[in-house]
Each structure stands twice: as structure tokens, then as C-alpha cells.
Design an enzyme around this catalytic site. Structure first.
Site, PDB file in Angstrom:
ATOM      1  CE  LYS A   8      36.754  17.599 -13.320  1.00 38.89           C
ATOM      2  NZ  LYS A   8      35.684  19.255 -12.904  1.00 38.89           N
ATOM      3  CE1 TYR A  68      30.304  17.741 -13.775  1.00 41.16           C
ATOM      4  CE2 TYR A  68      31.365  17.910 -16.048  1.00 41.16           C
ATOM      5  CZ  TYR A  68      31.216  17.920 -14.266  1.00 41.16           C
ATOM      6  OH  TYR A  68      32.717  17.568 -13.893  1.00 41.16           O
ATOM      7  CG  ASN A  96      38.277  20.197 -10.360  1.00 46.84           C
ATOM      8  OD1 ASN A  96      38.482  19.729 -11.948  1.00 46.84           O
ATOM      9  ND2 ASN A  96      37.708  20.670  -9.405  1.00 46.84           N
ATOM     10  CG  HIS A 122      32.961  14.089 -11.805  1.00 47.40           C
ATOM     11  ND1 HIS A 122      32.828  15.155 -10.634  1.00 47.40           N
ATOM     12  CD2 HIS A 122      32.262  13.340 -11.787  1.00 47.40           C
ATOM     13  CE1 HIS A 122      31.247  14.697 -11.321  1.00 47.40           C
ATOM     14  NE2 HIS A 122      31.447  13.174 -11.176  1.00 47.40           N
ATOM     15  CD  GLU A 143      28.503  10.949 -11.861  1.00 44.27           C
ATOM     16  OE1 GLU A 143      28.217  12.494 -10.798  1.00 44.27           O
ATOM     17  OE2 GLU A 143      29.440  11.131 -11.504  1.00 44.27           O
TER      18      GLU A 143
HETATM   19  P1  CMP Z   1      33.503  18.421 -10.622  1.00 45.78           P
HETATM   20  O1  CMP Z   1      34.040  17.485  -9.321  1.00 45.78           O
HETATM   21  O2  CMP Z   1      33.529  17.912 -11.986  1.00 45.78           O
HETATM   22  O3  CMP Z   1      31.703  19.304 -10.615  1.00 45.78           O
HETATM   23  C1  CMP Z   1      31.380  20.271 -11.216  1.00 45.78           C
HETATM   24  C2  CMP Z   1      32.881  21.589 -11.384  1.00 45.78           C
HETATM   25  O4  CMP Z   1      32.258  22.594 -11.522  1.00 45.78           O
HETATM   26  C3  CMP Z   1      33.795  21.106 -10.075  1.00 45.78           C
HETATM   27  O5  CMP Z   1      34.565  19.629 -10.438  1.00 45.78           O
HETATM   28  C4  CMP Z   1      35.166  21.990 -10.785  1.00 45.78           C
HETATM   29  O6  CMP Z   1      35.754  21.406 -11.991  1.00 45.78           O
HETATM   30  C5  CMP Z   1      33.900  22.911 -12.035  1.00 45.78           C
HETATM   31  N1  CMP Z   1      33.934  24.571 -10.903  1.00 45.78           N
HETATM   32  C6  CMP Z   1      34.091  25.479 -11.924  1.00 45.78           C
HETATM   33  N2  CMP Z   1      33.850  26.049 -11.824  1.00 45.78           N
HETATM   34  C7  CMP Z   1      33.388  26.288  -9.935  1.00 45.78           C
HETATM   35  C8  CMP Z   1      33.747  26.900  -9.412  1.00 45.78           C
HETATM   36  N3  CMP Z   1      33.319  28.390  -9.032  1.00 45.78           N
HETATM   37  N4  CMP Z   1      32.650  26.630  -7.932  1.00 45.78           N
HETATM   38  C9  CMP Z   1      32.453  25.310  -7.832  1.00 45.78           C
HETATM   39  N5  CMP Z   1      32.673  24.597  -8.781  1.00 45.78           N
HETATM   40  C10 CMP Z   1      33.067  24.972 -10.491  1.00 45.78           C
END
Ligand code: CMP
Length: 145
Positions: A9, A49, A112, A115, A126
Site C-alpha cells: 500500500k 474495494y 497497514n 493487502h 483481484e
Molecule cells: P485490506 O486487507 O486492504 O482490506 C480492506 C481494508 O480496509 C483493510 O485492509 C484496512 O486497511 C482498511 N480499513 C480501514 N479501516 C478499517 C476498519 N475500521 N476495519 C477494518 N478495515 C479497515
């Protein structure tokens, strides 16, 4: 052999962590069979998403994913989906196990760092957002370690 889809990311690319994240992927025995840097448009991020469209963080998530380039990759290996999820660690870095990518590098639940697909079916969908068949080097998986 299973395929999964990975994104490093914007926070990972911005902090020059591509090499360190890919090293962990390779150390886990996964093969990188396609990879490229992409700076997504808002439309691409919203489509990718779409599954989270009703979640309260959807707009913030899409804005964040277009805040800079990301590295999208196809990873291949036995149980690639589960192996990658294991080494990524929990979505919330505060809950991620020591030694995982998110425990080591993630800044917050949003920023984070990585993904990964949650199933083989979703991996196929995806991957198709970013790669055509001709961009994936399947023969690489036949090279032994
Ligand atoms: P990802 O695996 O990319 O899939 C969805 C993303 O939403 C997740 O990782 C998080 O980085 C993001 N996200 C942001 N806020 C939240 C939240 N409150 N709970 C879960 N995912 C979140």
C-alpha cells in the site's frame, strides 16, 4: 499451486519498504510471478474495494489507496492465500503477531502496509483488476529452491 494477490500500500511504497516486504514474501516460499507499480485512479480503487462499499471506512480507504503508488503482485505457491495471510498478520497491527509484516511495518488499521486476498476465488477476481494472463510468468513456479 495456488495464486494470491498482494498490494504493498502507499505507506509501504512511500517508506521504501518494497524490498523488505518482498523479502518476507520470498522467505515464506512464495514466488512473485507478476509485479508492477500502479498509481490507481479513484474509480479503480472504488471498483477494487467494492466489496466494502457499505462500510463506514470505504471512502477513507479509497482516498488513502490513491494517495500514492502501490506495488501490485501475483504470488504463487502451495496454499499461497493462507501462507500470505499468515505472514501479513492481523488487519489491525496492534493485534498482529510478532514477526509479521503488519506487526513490523504497519502504522494503523488503515495504513497497514499490505493487502492480500482472503480466498482463492477472490484472488482470481483481484488479479484480473490489474494483470492479464500474458503478464504472469507461471513457469517460474517450476524452478526449485
Ligand atoms: P485490506 O486487507 O486492504 O482490506 C480492506 C481494508 O480496509 C483493510 O485492509 C484496512 O486497511 C482498511 N480499513 C480501514 N479501516 C478499517 C476498519 N475500521 N476495519 C477494518 N478495515 C479497515
Amino acid at each position: 499451486m495456488e495464486k494470491t494477490f498482494s498490494i504493498i500500500k502507499p505507506d509501504g511504497v512511500r517508506r521504501n519498504l518494497i524490498g523488505q516486504v518482498l523479502a518476507k514474501i520470498e522467505q515464506a516460499g512464495l514466488r512473485i510471478t507478476a509485479t508492477k507499480l500502479v498509481h490507481m485512479t479513484k474509480e479503480q480503487a472504488e471498483k477494487f474495494y467494492e466489496i466494502h462499499a457499505k462500510r463506514p471506512f470505504y471512502q477513507e480507504l479509497c482516498e488513502y489507496m490513491i494517495s500514492g503508488p502501490v506495488l501490485v503482485s501475483v504470488l504463487e505457491g502451495p496454499n499461497a492465500v493462507a501462507v500470505y495471510r499468515d505472514i501479513m498478520g492481523a488487519t489491525n497491527p496492534a493485534q498482529a503477531e510478532k514477526g509479521t509484516i503488519r506487526a513490523e511495518f504497519a502504522l494503523s488499521i488503515g495504513e497497514n502496509t499490505v493487502h492480500g486476498s482472503d480466498s482463492s476465488e477472490n484472488a482470481k477476481i483481484e488479479i484480473s483488476h490489474f494483470f492479464s494472463e500474458i503478464e504472469m510468468v507461471n513457469s517460474l513456479t517450476k524452478i526449485s529452491h
